[in-house]
Design an enzyme around this catalytic site. Structure first.
Site, PDB file in Angstrom:
ATOM      1  N   MET A   1      50.863  31.049  35.591  1.00 16.78           N
ATOM      2  CA  MET A   1      51.017  32.494  35.688  1.00 16.78           C
ATOM      3  C   MET A   1      51.578  32.788  37.073  1.00 16.78           C
ATOM      4  SD  MET A   1      48.106  35.416  35.029  1.00 16.78           S
ATOM      5  CE  MET A   1      46.914  34.693  36.152  1.00 16.78           C
TER       6      MET A   1
ATOM      7  N   TYR B   1      40.886  34.999  43.951  1.00 20.13           N
ATOM      8  CA  TYR B   1      41.989  35.040  42.993  1.00 20.13           C
ATOM      9  C   TYR B   1      41.598  35.768  41.710  1.00 20.13           C
ATOM     10  CZ  TYR B   1      40.289  30.426  41.100  1.00 20.13           C
ATOM     11  OH  TYR B   1      39.586  29.379  40.576  1.00 20.13           O
ATOM     12  N   GLU B   2      42.632  36.095  40.913  1.00 21.91           N
ATOM     13  CA  GLU B   2      42.507  36.963  39.733  1.00 21.91           C
ATOM     14  C   GLU B   2      41.940  38.328  40.096  1.00 21.91           C
ATOM     15  OE1 GLU B   2      43.843  36.621  36.952  1.00 21.91           O
ATOM     16  OE2 GLU B   2      44.467  34.551  37.201  1.00 21.91           O
ATOM     17  N   GLY B   3      42.335  38.820  41.259  1.00 28.92           N
ATOM     18  CA  GLY B   3      41.840  40.100  41.728  1.00 28.92           C
ATOM     19  C   GLY B   3      40.592  39.896  42.554  1.00 28.92           C
TER      20      GLY B   3
END
Length: 572
Positions: A161, A429-431
């Site tokens: 991603m 990570y991932e927000g």
């Protein structure tokens, strides 16, 4: 030290705490019978214990490296990924028509936790494959689904991603990667991406990159972003990897931990890609993947915390130091009250986090199976809580694990420090967890707090039913829920969003603390209020649940006191 997959705890939560029975009762997930669930968890646990866990230290000691443009993986990682793929664990929840199992997402979440506890660095690439399968299922053209999903599900191809750029981290809308139409249905993708997990490896035949980029007519900001599928090798007419695409790995990041997982700087130099979803709808398409990936990262944090806890417990039960305060003590440090406190509170928090994460996944499954807007709202509300709290608990468990080891905790050969180094990034990570909290008090309360209040109604009803059997625990949970209800109402009535943000992280933790109390109460009741789960619930009620009051008090403080300090005032 060995790792034991927590299959019994997971099975208990699925049966008695999370409401998984409602998922299995839907026509969509009728095949998730008790026998299927038991077999899935048992086989996943076995592979994690026997195949994946030996890679924990190997990946740290022999990191992934970039050699002549190709990422070389640590010894054993290819075999580990193959075992995970052959077990069907990349494709538990994907579409059956494309080679996946079509089982509930909650089973994916449970397996992901076990993989993460066994060796976190091995679980990042599977999470990317699961997320990409989901994004393609919902948004890609049929020919892309038919070609790419089976390859990802089988483990033949891996996935990534690509969001972040040097100037565009959390502010994804600032990206500058370009997508130029070629007039033949393909696009030329040009730009640089950073922090790309699993950007390359030496065991998959192809790597399938999902890349955010801007079309020539794309508006500034996130509204002008589109999503593209850009493989390392362009498939030929038979769908086999053909000529190399115009992309490369520039370098690997030198990280604090997760040394076995390559984090790449990627350069796309007019690389060929295909549009996924509608033009300028890239963020909507990517969020299909990212929302469940956030739950996945939460389970990663939880899993690493479980691994760290097991490591610390084994050490505490073996290490002799000082005189035991117990008449029947062994002399091991686990006999000492403060060590027992660290272990007991960590175990209680791990249970609470596991219940939150699996309950969030159950809500996602129920929304998918029923189309009920209430379940969709429940899943949306719980997702930032699951991501942030589970990773916070995992980091704290790893930190406590070092403390339990004493001086040996900071000696690398003891293995305790690696858990902390590996899991520390999970809150970023991932927000980041701060962004999760802002999402919770912002978009997730934009319904006037209805989803939160519906959840609190259930918590208080359960506490009321429990008053006759467990009055003290029931009262503690009920009162905590009332405090959370009042705080939620106060935040909803505060129209200044940035003022809410000043207490957002504290609010999220307060929500998690109340949920943890609720789930521990359900566990104790299911056990009959006599046994280790009840004893653990009492530890949580006395030592962890009281934190909710301080958190929710801070949540109502707003941001004025923070801005009363100028940046210069913060300097020493």
């Amino acid at each position: 030290m060995p790792y034991t997959a927590p299959t019994r705890d997971i099975a208990f939560i699925l049966e008695h705490v999370s409401g998984f029975g409602r998922v299995a009762a839907t026509p969509r997930f009728a095949e998730a019978t008790p026998d299927v669930v038991s077999a899935m968890l048992g086989e996943a646990g076995r592979i994690c214990e026997e195949v994946v866990h030996p890679l924990q230290r190997a990946g740290d000691a022999t990191p992934a490296r970039l050699e002549n443009g190709v990422v070389r993986m640590p010894p054993g990682f290819a075999e580990g990924y193959r075992a995970i793929a052959e077990g069907g664990f990349l494709a538990i929840s994907g579409p059956p028509e494309h080679g996946c199992l079509g089982l509930p997402f909650v089973l994916t979440s449970a397996v992901n936790e076990m993989m993460s506890g066994a060796a976190l660095a091995t679980q990042l690439t599977p999470l990317m494959a699961q997320g990409q399968i989901e994004a393609l299922e919902h948004h890609a053209e049929d020919w892309i689904k038919a070609l790419f999903i089976p390859k990802l599900a089988s483990g033949e191809w891996t996935a990534t991603m690509n969001l972040s750029e040097p100037q565009a981290g959390s502010d994804v809308g600032a990206l500058t990667t370009r997508a130029e139409p070629r007039g033949d249905g393909t696009y030329a993708i040009t730009g640089q991406k950073i922090y790309i997990t699993g950007g390359d490896n030496d065991f998959a035949a192809n790597v399938s990159h999902l890349v955010l980029a801007r079309l020539p007519d794309g508006a500034p900001g996130t509204k002008g972003i589109s999503l593209f599928l850009v493989p390392k090798f362009l498939p030929d007419a038979e769908g086999r990897p053909g000529v190399a695409n115009d992309l490369r790995v520039v370098s690997l990041e030198k990280k604090l931990g997760l040394h076995g997982s390559p984090t790449c700087v990627m350069s796309y130099e007019g690389a060929t890609g295909w549009l996924v979803g509608a033009p300028h709808q890239g963020m909507r398409c990517m969020f299909t993947m990212m929302n469940n990936a956030r739950v996945g990262v939460g389970m990663q944090g939880l899993g690493a915390g479980e691994g760290a806890f097991q490591h610390a417990l084994a050490y505490a039960m073996d290490r002799r130091q000082g005189r035991s305060p117990l008449a029947d003590g062994t002399g091991a440090i686990v006999d000492h009250a403060d060590v027992r406190r660290m272990l007991a509170t960590t175990r209680a928090d791990l249970f609470a986090a596991r219940a939150i994460g699996l309950s969030c996944a159950v809500a996602i499954d129920m929304a998918s199976a029923t189309g009920d807007a209430a379940w969709d709202a429940r899943a949306a509300f719980l997702t930032p809580v699951a991501k942030a709290f589970c990773t916070d608990v995992g980091i704290a468990a790893a930190d406590t694990g070092i403390q339990v080891h004493g001086g040996m905790g900071v000696i690398e050969e003891a293995g305790a420090a690696q858990y902390w180094r590996d899991v520390r990034v999970s809150s970023i990570y991932e927000g980041t967890n701060g962004i999760q909290a802002m999402d919770l008090v912002g978009r997730k309360l934009a319904d006037g707090g209805d989803a939160a209040q519906a959840l609190l109604d259930e918590i208080e009803a359960e506490a009321e039913r429990a008053r006759g059997r467990a009055p003290e625990m029931a009262e503690a949970v009920w009162q905590a829920a009332e405090t959370l209800r009042e705080t939620t109402e106060a935040l909803v009535s505060n129209g200044d969003l940035n003022d809410r943000f000043g207490g957002a992280s504290a609010y999220l933790r307060g929500v998690a603390r109340v949920l943890g109390g609720h789930f521990h109460l359900k566990a104790a009741l299911a056990e009959g209020l006599s046994g280790p789960r009840t004893a653990l619930a009492r530890v949580y009620m006395g030592r962890s649940l009281p934190e909710h009051a301080a958190c929710l008090g801070e949540a109502r403080e707003g941001a004025a006191d923070l801005y009363a300090l100028a940046p210069g005032d913060l300097a020493a």
